[in-house]
Design a protein around this motif. Structure first.
Motif, PDB file in Angstrom:
ATOM      1  N   THR A 451       5.021   0.831  -3.334  1.00 59.88           N
ATOM      2  CA  THR A 451       4.481   0.571  -2.001  1.00 59.88           C
ATOM      3  C   THR A 451       3.085   1.164  -1.860  1.00 59.88           C
ATOM      4  O   THR A 451       2.189   0.562  -1.272  1.00 59.88           O
ATOM      5  CB  THR A 451       5.407   1.169  -0.919  1.00 59.88           C
ATOM      6  N   TYR A 454       0.655  -1.086  -3.599  1.00 61.44           N
ATOM      7  CA  TYR A 454       0.428  -2.292  -2.803  1.00 61.44           C
ATOM      8  C   TYR A 454      -0.505  -1.994  -1.616  1.00 61.44           C
ATOM      9  O   TYR A 454      -1.440  -2.736  -1.339  1.00 61.44           O
ATOM     10  CB  TYR A 454       1.768  -2.829  -2.299  1.00 61.44           C
ATOM     11  N   SER A 458      -4.097  -3.650  -0.822  1.00 66.28           N
ATOM     12  CA  SER A 458      -4.289  -4.457   0.375  1.00 66.28           C
ATOM     13  C   SER A 458      -5.300  -3.827   1.337  1.00 66.28           C
ATOM     14  O   SER A 458      -6.031  -4.527   2.043  1.00 66.28           O
ATOM     15  CB  SER A 458      -2.947  -4.678   1.100  1.00 66.28           C
TER      16      SER A 458
END
Length: 466
Positions: A451, A454, A458
């Motif tokens: 996570t 990610y 992002s």
């Protein structure tokens, strides 16, 4: 099931199996469950009428009995996790008639709680080892008061300590300036410790805490019978006690003007008179002074002697407040977390991202002293190794509440923008605190490492350089 006969006393085999403390499961050659005892019901929470006649794989896809049914080879005393939440020691044995496998009997001993206790014990051992390691590190650091004891990362502090080290080698007077709580006393002690006078006394005088009427006798001592209540043998002052070493005049800005004149004479002549004395006392000392006041302004206002100021200010060290060196905040938090974890025999496993965010962005008006006290509070209030934002003092939470109100008055942002900004800041700060170690940063934030990767991608977050 057949009965078992013991010298005329018959006990049904099923009754025996029902009283065994292990879970027993028997499957046939078609993988159907043909026997499931009451202990198996308790162990797995599956009632007999629900599982009998059904394919064992529907309930336990990775059952060892399935492998034994294929291979015909027994598996004994193997630790196994038939499903999430259960840990067992299992023996799975084929039932044969000649070379034909008729089924498999599995005997499962529940060790879930034993495993949990073992893991908790191992975790406790790791925590004790960690605390012992940190305690040893702290003891080694506290053996002396050198510059190694000053925790920092910023360029400002590096440059200041570089200058202070050079000054320490000399005998020059030093004036240390800085807001309350910045660590002026640490610098004074470090200068003494790294000076040629390190083996001689380091004597502290807090000019703000001594009444004006007693300050002279405190500094210079007094002769027998100098005043009512004086000791019969007299008493040496701080100047004499510091002979050969360093005299640290803390909060020098609080010293009365009359006393400033006497101090100046003593510093210039390297001699003084005890109160009530007639013979001069010679001293060989170094003087370090510190203040949180603006002595330049006090000189202009006539509240501090200009000649004394220049006598003390041979070398000036100005310690920047914590808000001007934010890169020092993460390393200070980490340092004091370790210190107070040892003192309180606690290991901190998790700090809520909101708490980290607030500590890294709070201006710390009380500087390092305030931060140190806040971290001690957090460790004391932490439960199960977790520090939450609600554990922070009300003054810090109120600061961000008021700041949030002010920001909302200026502009309103979409919720997803606010969340993205907060996440980006929290991740960046976590990376700073862990020295860009993504695994530790993910643990600190309480999220899986995948996570974190990610989110970094992002939100377009690179590893911070400081």
């Amino acid at each position: 099931m057949a009965a078992t006969n013991f010298e005329g006393f018959t006990i049904p085999l099923e009754s025996i199996l029902e009283h065994i403390n292990e879970g027993i499961c028997v499957i046939d050659s078609e993988r159907r469950v043909v026997y499931w005892n009451s202990q198996a019901e308790k162990l797995y929470g599956i009632k007999r009428d629900r599982i009998l006649g059904r394919d064992i794989a529907q309930f336990f896809p990775n059952a060892l009995a399935l492998e034994v049914l294929k291979t015909g080879k027994a598996v004994e005393y193997v630790e196994h996790r038939p499903r999430e939440g259960n840990v067992v020691v299992i023996s799975s044995i084929p039932i044969k008639k000649g070379d034909t496998i008729l089924g498999v009997v599995s005997i499962d001993q529940d060790i879930t709680e034993i495993k949990k206790l073992s893991q908790e014990l191992e975790k406790a051992r790791d925590r004790i080892k960690y605390l012992e390691y940190i305690e040893e590190e702290m003891k080694r650091g506290q053996q002396n008061c050198s510059f190694e004891n000053i925790v920092y990362k910023s360029k400002k502090m590096y440059d200041l300590i570089f200058l202070a080290r050079k000054v320490a080698e000399s005998d020059a007077s030093v004036l240390i300036q800085g807001e309350s709580g910045t660590g002026k006393d640490l610098f004074a002690r470090a200068i003494h410790q790294e000076s040629p006078r390190r083996d001689k006394p380091f004597v502290v005088v807090d000019c703000s805490s001594i009444p004006e009427s007693l300050l002279e006798s405190e500094l210079f001592g007094y002769d027998p019978g100098a005043f009512t209540g004086a000791q019969k043998k007299g008493k040496p002052g701080k100047f004499e006690l510091a002979e050969g070493g360093t005299l640290f005049l803390d909060e020098i800005g609080e010293m009365p003007l009359e006393m400033q004149a006497k101090l100046l004479r003593a510093l210039e002549n390297r001699e003084f008179y005890r109160v009530g004395g007639v013979k001069p006392v010679k001293v060989n000392i170094r003087v370090i002074a510190a203040t949180n006041r603006d002595l330049h302004e006090m000189v202009k206002q006539g509240r501090f002697r200009e000649d004394l100021f220049y006598r003390l200010d041979v070398v000036s060290l100005k310690i920047p407040p914590l808000r001007e060196r934010p890169e020092d905040i993460p390393v200070l938090i980490d340092h004091y977390l370790k210190e107070y974890s040892v003192k309180n025999k606690k290991v901190i496993d998790f700090i809520e991202p909101a708490a980290v965010e607030m500590m890294l962005n709070y201006p710390w008006p009380g500087n390092v002293r305030e931060l140190k006290n806040v971290v001690e509070r957090l460790v004391i209030l932490a439960e199960e190794g977790m520090i939450l934002a609600e554990h922070l003092p009300q003054s810090i939470r109120r600061y961000f509440e008021e700041k949030g109100v002010e920001q909302n008055k200026v502009s309103l942002k979409k919720l997803d923008e606010v969340v993205a900004e907060a996440e980006k800041q929290a991740i960046t700060n976590a990376l700073k605190m862990t020295g860009n170690n993504k695994a530790k940063a993910a643990e600190l934030l309480g999220i899986p490492r995948s996570t974190l990767y990610y989110k970094m991608q992002s939100l377009k977050i690179g590893c911070p350089t400081s």
